[in-house]
Each structure stands twice: as C-alpha cells, then as structure tokens.
Design a protein around this motif. Structure first.
Motif, short mmCIF file in Angstrom:
data_model
loop_
_atom_site.label_atom_id
_atom_site.label_comp_id
_atom_site.label_asym_id
_atom_site.label_seq_id
_atom_site.Cartn_x
_atom_site.Cartn_y
_atom_site.Cartn_z
N ARG A 1 27.33 21.75 58.73
CA ARG A 1 25.99 22.01 58.16
C ARG A 1 25.64 20.97 57.11
O ARG A 1 24.50 20.51 57.03
N GLY A 2 26.61 20.59 56.29
CA GLY A 2 26.38 19.56 55.27
C GLY A 2 26.05 18.22 55.88
O GLY A 2 25.18 17.49 55.39
N LEU A 3 26.73 17.86 56.96
CA LEU A 3 26.47 16.60 57.63
C LEU A 3 25.09 16.60 58.27
O LEU A 3 24.36 15.61 58.20
N MET B 1 41.97 6.08 68.43
CA MET B 1 40.98 6.54 67.48
C MET B 1 41.29 7.99 67.08
O MET B 1 41.54 8.83 67.92
N LYS B 2 41.28 8.25 65.81
CA LYS B 2 41.59 9.57 65.28
C LYS B 2 40.36 10.48 65.36
O LYS B 2 39.29 10.10 64.93
N THR B 3 40.54 11.68 65.91
CA THR B 3 39.43 12.62 65.98
C THR B 3 39.38 13.42 64.68
O THR B 3 40.41 13.82 64.14
N ILE B 4 38.19 13.67 64.21
CA ILE B 4 37.97 14.41 62.98
C ILE B 4 37.48 15.80 63.34
O ILE B 4 36.51 15.95 64.09
N ILE C 1 24.10 9.56 54.87
CA ILE C 1 24.99 9.63 56.03
C ILE C 1 25.29 8.22 56.52
O ILE C 1 24.43 7.33 56.44
N THR C 2 26.49 8.00 57.00
CA THR C 2 26.87 6.71 57.57
C THR C 2 26.66 6.73 59.08
O THR C 2 26.39 7.77 59.67
N MET C 3 26.80 5.58 59.69
CA MET C 3 26.69 5.51 61.15
C MET C 3 27.80 6.32 61.80
O MET C 3 27.58 6.96 62.84
N ALA C 4 28.98 6.34 61.18
CA ALA C 4 30.09 7.15 61.72
C ALA C 4 29.72 8.64 61.71
O ALA C 4 30.06 9.37 62.64
N GLY C 5 29.02 9.08 60.67
CA GLY C 5 28.57 10.47 60.60
C GLY C 5 27.56 10.79 61.69
O GLY C 5 27.61 11.85 62.32
N LYS C 6 26.65 9.87 61.92
CA LYS C 6 25.65 10.07 62.98
C LYS C 6 26.31 10.12 64.35
O LYS C 6 25.96 10.94 65.20
N MET C 7 27.28 9.25 64.56
CA MET C 7 27.98 9.23 65.84
C MET C 7 28.80 10.50 66.04
O MET C 7 28.86 11.04 67.15
N THR D 1 32.63 20.10 49.60
CA THR D 1 32.29 19.68 50.96
C THR D 1 31.87 18.22 50.98
O THR D 1 32.26 17.45 51.86
N LEU D 2 31.09 17.81 49.98
CA LEU D 2 30.65 16.42 49.87
C LEU D 2 31.86 15.49 49.74
O LEU D 2 31.93 14.46 50.41
N ASP D 3 32.82 15.86 48.89
CA ASP D 3 34.01 15.02 48.70
C ASP D 3 34.80 14.89 50.00
O ASP D 3 35.30 13.81 50.32
N THR D 4 34.91 15.98 50.75
CA THR D 4 35.64 15.93 52.02
C THR D 4 34.94 15.00 53.01
O THR D 4 35.59 14.20 53.68
N LEU D 5 33.62 15.09 53.09
CA LEU D 5 32.87 14.22 54.01
C LEU D 5 32.94 12.76 53.57
O LEU D 5 32.96 11.85 54.41
N LEU D 6 33.02 12.51 52.26
CA LEU D 6 33.20 11.15 51.76
C LEU D 6 34.57 10.60 52.16
O LEU D 6 34.69 9.43 52.53
N GLU D 7 35.60 11.43 52.06
CA GLU D 7 36.96 11.01 52.45
C GLU D 7 37.03 10.63 53.92
O GLU D 7 37.72 9.68 54.29
N PHE D 8 36.34 11.39 54.77
CA PHE D 8 36.33 11.10 56.20
C PHE D 8 35.47 9.87 56.53
O PHE D 8 35.50 9.38 57.65
N GLY D 9 34.67 9.40 55.59
CA GLY D 9 33.80 8.25 55.83
C GLY D 9 32.52 8.60 56.54
O GLY D 9 31.85 7.73 57.08
N LEU D 10 32.15 9.89 56.55
CA LEU D 10 30.92 10.32 57.22
C LEU D 10 29.71 10.24 56.30
O LEU D 10 28.57 10.20 56.77
N LEU D 11 29.94 10.23 54.99
CA LEU D 11 28.88 10.04 53.99
C LEU D 11 29.27 8.86 53.12
O LEU D 11 30.44 8.51 53.01
N ARG D 12 28.27 8.28 52.45
CA ARG D 12 28.54 7.17 51.53
C ARG D 12 27.63 7.29 50.32
O ARG D 12 26.54 7.88 50.40
#
Length: 97
Positions: free
Chosen positions: A12-14, A1-4, A85-91, A59-70
């Motif tokens: 702060r955005g998340l 698993m890749k760490t982000i 926020i996605t479940m991955a973002g919450k985790m 910042t929003l675009d970066t979080l979208l790329e990581f899959g933390l927002l949708r």
C-alpha cells in the motif's frame, strides 16, 4: 536476481508513492504534500469522508532499504526530505500487483 517479498502495508505504501511524492507529517506518518480529507465521488451530500492515506516511518525505511523508494534531497537530510518511487519500485508493482 533476488525476489523481494513485501507485506500488504508495504505494498500500500509503494502504491501511495507511485501516485506522488511522500512528505513527512506528524506522528511519524508520510503522505502527499497537500493531502486532505476527501469525499466519495458517488456521495451526493458529501457526508462520508474518505481518510487520508499514509504510511509509517518504519514502512518507509523498509522500502528505502529494498531500493524501491529514494530520497529526493541529494544533500542527505533523509528524515525530513521528500521521498519518491524508483524505477525498481515501479517495476516491482508491474510484476506483482
């Protein structure tokens, strides 16, 4: 698993997205739908306003790329649609902050 690894602004955005869905504002900023200037709860005279918290489109675009927002709009209009926020973002927040 890749760490982000996230920057403080991305964290702060998340956290802001965890509190509620993000909607577009003026000047490439994103915040909650009915965000307004509030006052500190311990300020009796409400003289010191607390600023509206926001995140930038970059910042929003970066979080979208990581899959933390949708995007909450399934039609694909990602620029004007609300984001959540996605479940991955919450985790990620649970594990790291």
């Amino acid at each position: 698993m890749k760490t982000i690894t996230l920057t403080p602004a991305q964290i702060r955005g998340l956290k802001l997205a965890k509190k509620g869905d993000l909607f577009p504002r003026e000047a490439n900023k994103w915040t909650h739908r009915d965000a307004s200037i509030t006052y500190a709860k311990n300020d009796r005279f409400q003289e010191r306003p607390q600023k509206i918290k926001f995140l930038t489109s970059a910042t929003l675009d970066t979080l979208l790329e990581f899959g933390l927002l949708r995007s909450l709009d399934s039609d694909g209009g990602t620029q004007e649609a609300a984001h959540g926020i996605t479940m991955a973002g919450k985790m990620w927040l649970l594990k790291n902050k």
